[in-house]
Design a protein around this motif. Structure first.
Motif, mmCIF file in Angstrom:
data_model
loop_
_atom_site.group_PDB
_atom_site.id
_atom_site.type_symbol
_atom_site.label_atom_id
_atom_site.label_comp_id
_atom_site.label_asym_id
_atom_site.label_seq_id
_atom_site.Cartn_x
_atom_site.Cartn_y
_atom_site.Cartn_z
ATOM 1 N N VAL B 12 17.495 68.542 109.249
ATOM 2 C CA VAL B 12 17.879 68.542 110.676
ATOM 3 C C VAL B 12 17.321 67.320 111.383
ATOM 4 C CG1 VAL B 12 17.750 69.841 112.841
ATOM 5 C CG2 VAL B 12 17.946 71.051 110.711
ATOM 6 N N LEU B 13 16.157 66.859 110.938
ATOM 7 C CA LEU B 13 15.528 65.722 111.616
ATOM 8 C C LEU B 13 16.143 64.379 111.211
ATOM 9 C CD1 LEU B 13 11.760 66.778 111.635
ATOM 10 C CD2 LEU B 13 13.375 66.791 113.537
ATOM 11 N N GLN B 14 17.031 64.395 110.229
ATOM 12 C CA GLN B 14 17.737 63.149 109.885
ATOM 13 C C GLN B 14 18.507 62.661 111.119
ATOM 14 O OE1 GLN B 14 20.169 64.043 106.502
ATOM 15 N NE2 GLN B 14 18.545 63.664 105.036
ATOM 16 N N TRP B 15 18.594 61.355 111.244
ATOM 17 C CA TRP B 15 19.145 60.753 112.449
ATOM 18 C C TRP B 15 20.514 61.336 112.831
ATOM 19 C CZ3 TRP B 15 18.286 58.956 116.852
ATOM 20 C CH2 TRP B 15 19.223 58.202 117.540
ATOM 21 N N ASN B 16 21.436 61.364 111.855
ATOM 22 C CA ASN B 16 22.811 61.829 112.145
ATOM 23 C C ASN B 16 22.832 63.274 112.645
ATOM 24 O OD1 ASN B 16 24.015 59.495 111.508
ATOM 25 N ND2 ASN B 16 24.904 60.173 109.559
ATOM 26 N N ALA B 17 22.144 64.130 111.892
ATOM 27 C CA ALA B 17 22.159 65.554 112.246
ATOM 28 C C ALA B 17 21.486 65.782 113.598
ATOM 29 C CB ALA B 17 21.460 66.371 111.165
ATOM 30 N N PHE B 18 20.354 65.111 113.802
ATOM 31 C CA PHE B 18 19.603 65.315 115.041
ATOM 32 C C PHE B 18 20.400 64.835 116.254
ATOM 33 C CE2 PHE B 18 16.190 64.488 118.133
ATOM 34 C CZ PHE B 18 15.558 65.718 118.097
ATOM 35 N N PHE B 59 26.585 72.123 111.313
ATOM 36 C CA PHE B 59 25.892 73.299 111.846
ATOM 37 C C PHE B 59 24.886 72.906 112.926
ATOM 38 C CE2 PHE B 59 27.311 75.120 107.716
ATOM 39 C CZ PHE B 59 28.215 76.011 108.276
ATOM 40 N N ALA B 60 24.309 71.680 112.781
ATOM 41 C CA ALA B 60 23.406 71.201 113.844
ATOM 42 C C ALA B 60 24.207 71.051 115.137
ATOM 43 C CB ALA B 60 22.776 69.882 113.436
ATOM 44 N N PHE B 61 25.403 70.507 115.035
ATOM 45 C CA PHE B 61 26.266 70.294 116.206
ATOM 46 C C PHE B 61 26.709 71.631 116.815
ATOM 47 C CE2 PHE B 61 30.784 69.592 117.627
ATOM 48 C CZ PHE B 61 30.481 68.880 118.776
ATOM 49 N N LEU B 62 27.251 72.502 115.961
ATOM 50 C CA LEU B 62 27.818 73.762 116.467
ATOM 51 C C LEU B 62 26.740 74.738 116.950
ATOM 52 C CD1 LEU B 62 30.616 74.364 113.803
ATOM 53 C CD2 LEU B 62 30.928 73.548 116.138
ATOM 54 N N LEU B 63 25.704 74.898 116.128
ATOM 55 C CA LEU B 63 24.657 75.857 116.532
ATOM 56 C C LEU B 63 23.829 75.334 117.702
ATOM 57 C CD1 LEU B 63 23.276 77.323 113.189
ATOM 58 C CD2 LEU B 63 24.514 78.515 114.984
ATOM 59 N N GLY B 64 23.622 74.006 117.734
ATOM 60 C CA GLY B 64 22.913 73.400 118.873
ATOM 61 C C GLY B 64 23.654 73.722 120.156
ATOM 62 N N TYR B 363 18.286 77.182 105.868
ATOM 63 C CA TYR B 363 17.089 76.974 106.686
ATOM 64 C C TYR B 363 17.275 75.868 107.720
ATOM 65 C CZ TYR B 363 14.361 80.434 104.277
ATOM 66 O OH TYR B 363 13.896 81.629 103.808
ATOM 67 N N SER B 364 18.184 74.931 107.436
ATOM 68 C CA SER B 364 18.462 73.909 108.464
ATOM 69 C C SER B 364 19.055 74.582 109.704
ATOM 70 C CB SER B 364 19.393 72.825 107.923
ATOM 71 O OG SER B 364 20.734 73.268 107.899
ATOM 72 N N MET B 365 19.795 75.689 109.496
ATOM 73 C CA MET B 365 20.344 76.443 110.643
ATOM 74 C C MET B 365 19.209 77.093 111.438
ATOM 75 S SD MET B 365 23.629 78.353 109.089
ATOM 76 C CE MET B 365 24.611 77.580 107.858
ATOM 77 N N VAL B 366 18.251 77.645 110.695
ATOM 78 C CA VAL B 366 17.096 78.263 111.372
ATOM 79 C C VAL B 366 16.401 77.215 112.231
ATOM 80 C CG1 VAL B 366 14.861 79.383 111.034
ATOM 81 C CG2 VAL B 366 16.764 79.924 109.499
ATOM 82 N N TRP B 367 16.181 76.028 111.650
ATOM 83 C CA TRP B 367 15.485 74.970 112.387
ATOM 84 C C TRP B 367 16.310 74.470 113.560
ATOM 85 C CZ3 TRP B 367 10.618 74.598 112.298
ATOM 86 C CH2 TRP B 367 9.891 74.895 111.131
ATOM 87 N N THR B 368 17.633 74.435 113.394
ATOM 88 C CA THR B 368 18.484 74.018 114.515
ATOM 89 C C THR B 368 18.295 74.969 115.690
ATOM 90 O OG1 THR B 368 20.114 73.099 112.998
ATOM 91 C CG2 THR B 368 20.868 73.541 115.229
ATOM 92 N N LEU B 369 18.280 76.279 115.392
ATOM 93 C CA LEU B 369 18.065 77.271 116.460
ATOM 94 C C LEU B 369 16.738 77.018 117.164
ATOM 95 C CD1 LEU B 369 19.152 80.752 115.000
ATOM 96 C CD2 LEU B 369 20.314 79.392 116.719
ATOM 97 N N VAL B 370 15.691 76.759 116.356
ATOM 98 C CA VAL B 370 14.363 76.557 116.929
ATOM 99 C C VAL B 370 14.338 75.285 117.764
ATOM 100 C CG1 VAL B 370 11.939 76.093 116.370
ATOM 101 C CG2 VAL B 370 13.208 77.827 115.081
#
Lengths: 142, 498
Positions: B12-18, B59-64, B363-370
């Motif tokens: 999630v912390l990768q530039w693109n995803a973040f 998922f970072a985009f949608l869940l964010g 788990y990237s989804m979990v972290w996105t939520l957080v």
């Protein structure tokens, strides 16, 4: 005993419940079960409340001119949407309300109407590409 | 598992995803403020944009976007009494009266902090429960789900106010809500009920126009009648000063927030129970937690606990919702059904693969939520003193914008002009209810749960006859329902005796 607004409201609820129950009686059991189960107790409770409101009417239950004016403005907005579609109705409505109901100055009414249109256009049309139905006037010209 | 947890964070912390998560959050922030087009509808609109993204980015985009929409929905609910999301209507009940009392910043601070705690609890539940939740989800068939909806309906006793008259009015409104839910085609027999020959009513009344009308329009009319700003004549200095008080409130009532978060997770896990249920059950629980009758009477007039409960449940539900979606491909809500589409677009198949091969993505989804919730709450907290000043704007200036918010929001839920008329009618009903002292919350609860209750009852009867009444979990839920009904009376009698 006085026929107050509160009693009329309770009576209207009772009438809705009675209509629901009478209509549901003509349906097959499966379709009628829920409306009857909900409608009968609602009818009883609404009638009881109407009697209470008739015997002991609450004070000061007038709606007032301003309240009715807001409803009239809401009706006008829906009419504007029907005629011109949302993109046209939004700035026209904001301008008319601010100028005539709130008595704002021309420049402020125009500036806020443009701001409302800008926000609406940017968010729904540019960003979300949200498809709004055209109004009757646009359809007529097409 | 720990490796996957760390790997998920790094992904999630990768530039693109973040950066995509931040874009999604920005979008979610704006649409969360608008009723109707919140959560699910925006997910559907944004789905075509994820085709070229990797699964983590998508998922970072949608869940964010989705999780922030749930948080910011509370802002309009509190400031204007307009439910920002259809499901955040419970926050209006006490949040908006707080704004009218000049405590907008405190209410917003409490809503945001409880939302954050709720989101963290939901994310933690998602992280730890995926491997163990399977038996719970599989245990809940239609009879148990029916009993959960009945338990929700039983919360009417807590939402109706005190005294025999208030209780009777509450029950009447609950029945009216349940009756309104029967409008439309009856799914088993195909009979059209109360459709008045209108095809629009075949699908029944939609939740958004009804909710927005019932809650927002009476507040707008009240604002017009008062002829002042939302916060009336409250001193300006008081408005922005309550943020920290609201945050402290969250920790003063920490266990209430935790319990309401648990309600949100539980309802979220149950497929098909619906997000609206969680908020109202949490609100009812907050009311039940009052110490005595006097304490309970504060609810509805601007009690911060009435903001904390729904705020926490609203966001913890997101984590709960994701559990059956990821683990079994069974969406817990409409938004999750759309997210399921994103899984398929990404070539992922929810189920065992998500717990083994793609555990890092899970788990990237979990972290996105957080992360999305922490960032959104920090930004909102920084803006709160300014946001609360909106309650000082003259009513005459703000009313046309509130009306736009109401009607544009109602329309964007289904793109039906008729929804505007339903909003107006619901507004008139809500206005008269407020005027003549009929509670609105039981009506909404009945309306939200009516259709679900009828559907699950029919499936239970068709599948099991009357034997489902003897199933152990059904009996447990019946007992719990009995407790929910009796508890307020028992509490009142105990207080009176003391």
């Amino acid at each position: 005993m006085r026929l107050s607004g509160a009693a009329l409201f309770s009576g209207a609820l009772a009438a809705i419940a009675a209509y629901a129950v009478l209509t549901a009686l003509n349906w097959p059991a499966k379709a009628a079960l829920f409306p009857l189960t909900m409608g009968i107790p609602l009818l009883v409770l609404a009638v009881a409340q109407a009697i209470v409101d008739l015997r002991d009417p609450p004070l000061g239950d007038r709606v007032g001119r301003r309240g009715l004016a807001v409803f009239a403005w809401m009706g006008a907005f829906i009419a504007l949407v029907l005629l011109g579609g949302f993109p046209a109705a939004v700035p026209i409505f904001v301008f008319l309300y601010l100028k005539t109901e709130s008595g704002e100055r021309w420049w402020l009414a125009i500036a806020l109407a443009l701001a409302a249109w800008g926000f609406f256009h940017l968010l729904f049309e540019r960003l979300l590409h949200f498809p709004f139905e055209p109004g009757l006037i646009q359809e007529w010209f097409q | 598992m720990l490796d996957a947890l760390v790997q998920g964070l790094l992904l999630v912390l990768q530039w693109n995803a973040f950066s995509l998560m931040l874009v999604g959050m920005g979008l979610g922030f704006v649409v969360g403020l608008l009723p109707g087009i919140g959560g699910a509808a925006t997910l559907a609109l944004m789905l075509p944009f994820v085709f070229k993204m990797s699964p983590v980015e998508a998922f970072a985009f949608l869940l964010g976007m989705h999780s922030v929409a749930a948080t910011t929905g509370d802002i309009t609910s509190i400031l204007f009494g307009v439910p920002g999301e259809g499901l955040s209507a419970a926050t209006v009940v006490d949040g908006h009266p707080m704004a009218k009392n000049g405590e907008a910043a405190r209410a917003l601070g409490a809503a945001l902090m409880s939302s954050l705690l709720g989101a963290l609890i939901g994310a933690a539940a998602l992280a730890v429960s995926i491997p163990i939740v399977r038996p719970l989800v599989l245990t809940f068939g239609s009879p148990e789900l029916f009993m959960v909806t009945v338990m929700g309906i039983a919360c009417i006793t807590s939402l109706s106010g005190q005294g025999t008259r208030a209780q009777l009015k509450g029950f009447a409104m609950g029945f009216l809500g349940l009756l309104l839910a029967t409008i439309g085609q009856e799914r088993q027999s195909g009979i059209l009920r109360f459709d008045f020959g209108l095809t629009y009513l075949w699908e029944g009344l939609d939740l958004i126009p009804v909710l927005v009308g019932i809650f927002a329009i009476p507040e707008i009319i009240d604002l017009a009648l008062r002829g002042t700003a939302i916060a009336g004549n409250a001193p300006a200095a008081k408005l922005g000063a309550g943020v920290w008080e609201g945050i402290k409130d969250t920790f003063r009532h920490f266990w209430l927030v935790v319990r309401c978060s648990a309600v949100g997770v539980f309802v979220g896990i149950l497929p098909g129970a619906g997000g609206g249920v969680a908020q109202w059950m949490a609100y009812a629980h907050a009311v039940q937690s009052a110490k005595d009758a006097k304490d309970r009477a504060r609810f509805g007039g601007g009690d911060v606990r009435g903001v904390l409960g729904p705020g926490a449940a609203n966001n913890s539900k997101e984590g709960g919702d994701l559990i059956p979606t990821i683990a079994f491909g069974v969406p817990g809500s409409g938004a999750m059904a759309i997210l399921l589409g994103a899984f398929l677009i990404m070539g992922l198949h929810p189920g065992p693969d998500m717990l083994t091969k793609h555990l890092a993505v899970t788990y990237s989804m979990v972290w996105t939520l957080v992360l999305a919730n922490v960032i959104a709450v920090l930004i909102c907290l920084a803006l709160l003193p300014y946001l609360s000043l909106v309650t000082r704007i003259r009513g005459g200036l703000i009313i046309p914008f509130l009306l736009l918010l109401v009607f544009v929001g109602s329309y964007t839920a289904n793109r039906q002009i008729a929804d505007l008329i339903v909003t107006l009618a619901a507004g008139a009903l809500g206005f008269l209810m407020v005027r003549y002292g009929w509670p609105r919350a039981p009506l909404v609860l009945g309306f939200v749960l009516g259709k679900l209750a009828e559907t699950y009852l029919f499936i239970s009867m068709a599948r099991y006859g009357y034997s489902w009444l003897g199933q152990p979990l059904v009996i447990v839920l019946m007992v719990l329902t009995g407790v929910v009904i009796v508890f307020p009376y028992f509490q009142e009698r105990r207080i009176n005796a003391a």
